[in-house]
Structures are given as structure tokens and as C-alpha cells.
Design a protein around this motif. Structure first.
Motif, short mmCIF file in Angstrom:
data_model
loop_
_atom_site.label_atom_id
_atom_site.label_comp_id
_atom_site.label_asym_id
_atom_site.label_seq_id
_atom_site.Cartn_x
_atom_site.Cartn_y
_atom_site.Cartn_z
N PHE A 228 -90.47 46.98 36.40
CA PHE A 228 -89.96 45.78 35.75
C PHE A 228 -88.52 45.45 36.16
CE2 PHE A 228 -93.23 47.67 33.01
CZ PHE A 228 -94.17 46.65 33.10
N HIS A 229 -88.15 44.21 35.89
CA HIS A 229 -86.83 43.64 36.21
C HIS A 229 -86.73 43.24 37.68
CE1 HIS A 229 -85.35 44.33 32.20
NE2 HIS A 229 -85.91 45.53 32.25
N LYS A 230 -85.69 42.52 38.01
CA LYS A 230 -85.54 41.91 39.33
C LYS A 230 -85.45 42.96 40.43
CE LYS A 230 -83.17 37.71 37.78
NZ LYS A 230 -81.91 36.91 37.88
N PRO A 231 -86.02 42.67 41.58
CA PRO A 231 -85.89 43.58 42.72
C PRO A 231 -84.40 43.82 43.03
CG PRO A 231 -87.54 41.90 43.18
CD PRO A 231 -86.87 41.49 41.90
N GLY A 232 -84.06 45.06 43.26
CA GLY A 232 -82.67 45.39 43.55
C GLY A 232 -81.85 45.75 42.33
N ASP A 233 -82.30 45.31 41.13
CA ASP A 233 -81.59 45.65 39.90
C ASP A 233 -81.93 47.07 39.47
OD1 ASP A 233 -80.52 43.16 39.88
OD2 ASP A 233 -81.52 42.47 38.05
N GLU A 234 -81.01 47.70 38.77
CA GLU A 234 -81.32 49.01 38.19
C GLU A 234 -82.43 48.85 37.17
OE1 GLU A 234 -79.31 52.58 35.49
OE2 GLU A 234 -78.31 50.63 35.70
N LYS A 235 -83.37 49.78 37.16
CA LYS A 235 -84.45 49.76 36.19
C LYS A 235 -84.00 50.52 34.95
CE LYS A 235 -86.60 47.89 39.59
NZ LYS A 235 -86.64 46.41 39.69
#
Length: 237
Positions: free
Chosen positions: A163-170
Motif C-alpha cells: 500500500f501507499h504510493k510507489p517510492g514512499d515508505e510503507k
């Protein structure tokens, strides 16, 4: 991180956690909890027993942010900095710990190339509880409670890493196993409490697409009717 979740209904809350919230005095809670909405939390009461109460979602309610200060969100507290941030430091140091009961929470998934909302729950769809902090404010009719949820890194978690945007910390909420609920509420030492901040096993969780109902668009203002044409009353008499 998590911006909304679904709390249990009063009957489930009583059956699983053994707490009753007097809705006649405290209002009610909705099926979905978003920022600044009331939801049930469970903390250790003055008598040593579990205590259920309604609290506002977000450690610092928007109405408590002073005029002129840019609005900010406090629904999720990063475990790495929870003892340093002004919004959470005192509740953390004083171990104002709570459990946030829920049946699911929502996260955005970008695997199709665009944000799609998914719902996360226990594999058996049972109620569960998330680690949180509570704080109180002086209200017009007495103390008013608010809460935040604790989060940890989930970069390599088989489920929450999706989940969450690609490249963002999960990130993931800290789900406290039921057999540790009492120990969590009894924590008095912040360093000992950190031992509870770990990722929940992916095989005990499930998820599924849960598209949100599009918000109704505000109706466009109707075009003002043209002013009445002047009527020539000269009949030639």
C-alpha cells in the motif's frame, strides 16, 4: 498512513472487550471513523479495570489548533519519533496508552497505476485492537478525549508493503494481539512499551478492494432567469 477505519458496534465492543460506553451521555459513533470524528477507545480506568470512552480521532483535534497556525494531522504517530514530537511526547512519556478497537481499516493501493482503496482486516474477520495514545482537553462540559494510532515501518511486510504510493515508505498500524491487551494497557515504561510495537503476521490478515462511494458533487448554481422584458403598454389610443 491510515486515515479511516471501521469501529465495532456497541454490542461487539462489549462482547469482545468487556466495556460499555454510555451513549446517552457521550453521543454515538459512526460506521466509519475519519479525522475529528468520535470513536470508542479502551484505556486503563482509575479502578484498574478496562474503561471505554468516546474520543476524537487525531491527537490534536482541528478545533484545538490555534488561529493562524497551519492545520496539521495527528491521526497517526510514528513510533520512531513519538517521544519527540510535541503532539505526542507527553502522552507517550506518561504512558497514556489505549487500544483502538476496529474491524477493518483502509489504505490506498497503486498496483494498477492509480490509487484504489483497499480494506484490511483479520483473516477471520474478527474484531482487533490497535495500539494508541490518548490525551484530554478542557471542554465546555468537562474533559474531552482525543487519540492517535501508533505506526511502524512495513517496507518488507508481505501485505502492508503493497500500500501507499510507489517510492514512499510503507507504514502499518500496530495491531496488539488479544493476549497482550492487558500488558499493553499496564505499561508504565516507554522503553518497555516499544516491545509491543511490531508488525502483525501477514498470514493472519486479509485485504480486498473497497472502492469509496464518490462524493456527491455540489450542484451548480442555476442560471439566474433573464430579467422580464419591458412590456409596451402604448396601444395607440
Amino acid at each position: 498512513m491510515c486515515i479511516n477505519f471501521r469501529p465495532p458496534d456497541p454490542a461487539m465492543l462489549e462482547a469482545v472487550m468487556g466495556v460499555i460506553i454510555d451513549l446517552n451521555d457521550g453521543g454515538f459513533w459512526e460506521d466509519d471513523t475519519f479525522k475529528d470524528r468520535l470513536a470508542p477507545i479502551v484505556r486503563r480506568g482509575a479502578d484498574g479495570q478496562r474503561e471505554g470512552l468516546l474520543a476524537s480521532y487525531g491527537a490534536v483535534p482541528q478545533k484545538r489548533i490555534p488561529p493562524g497556525v497551519k492545520k496539521f494531522d495527528t491521526m497517526n504517530a510514528r513510533s520512531e519519533t513519538v517521544g519527540e514530537k510535541r503532539s505526542y511526547a507527553r502522552p507517550w512519556q506518561q504512558q497514556q496508552l489505549c487500544l483502538v478497537p476496529m474491524i477493518s481499516f483502509d489504505e490506498p493501493c497503486y498496483e494498477t497505476g492509480k490509487a484504489e482503496w483497499w480494506r484490511i482486516a483479520m483473516a477471520d474477520k474478527a474484531m482487533f485492537a490497535v495500539a494508541g495514545l490518548w490525551r484530554e482537553w478542557d471542554g465546555e462540559h468537562g474533559p474531552e478525549a482525543s487519540f492517535t494510532q501508533l505506526t511502524i515501518n512495513a517496507d518488507d511486510h508481505p501485505l502492508m508493503g503493497r500500500f501507499h504510493k510507489p517510492g514512499d515508505e510503507k507504514r502499518t498500524l500496530v495491531i496488539v494481539p488479544q493476549d497482550e491487551w492487558e500488558d499493553w494497557l499496564d505499561c508504565k515504561d516507554p522503553e518497555y512499551a516499544r516491545g509491543f510495537l511490531r508488525r502483525y503476521p501477514a498470514e493472519l490478515m486479509t485485504s480486498w478492494p473497497s472502492p469509496r462511494t464518490p462524493r456527491a458533487k455540489k450542484p451548480k448554481p442555476e442560471t439566474a432567469p433573464a430579467p422580464p422584458q419591458a412590456v409596451n403598454l402604448d396601444f395607440g389610443f
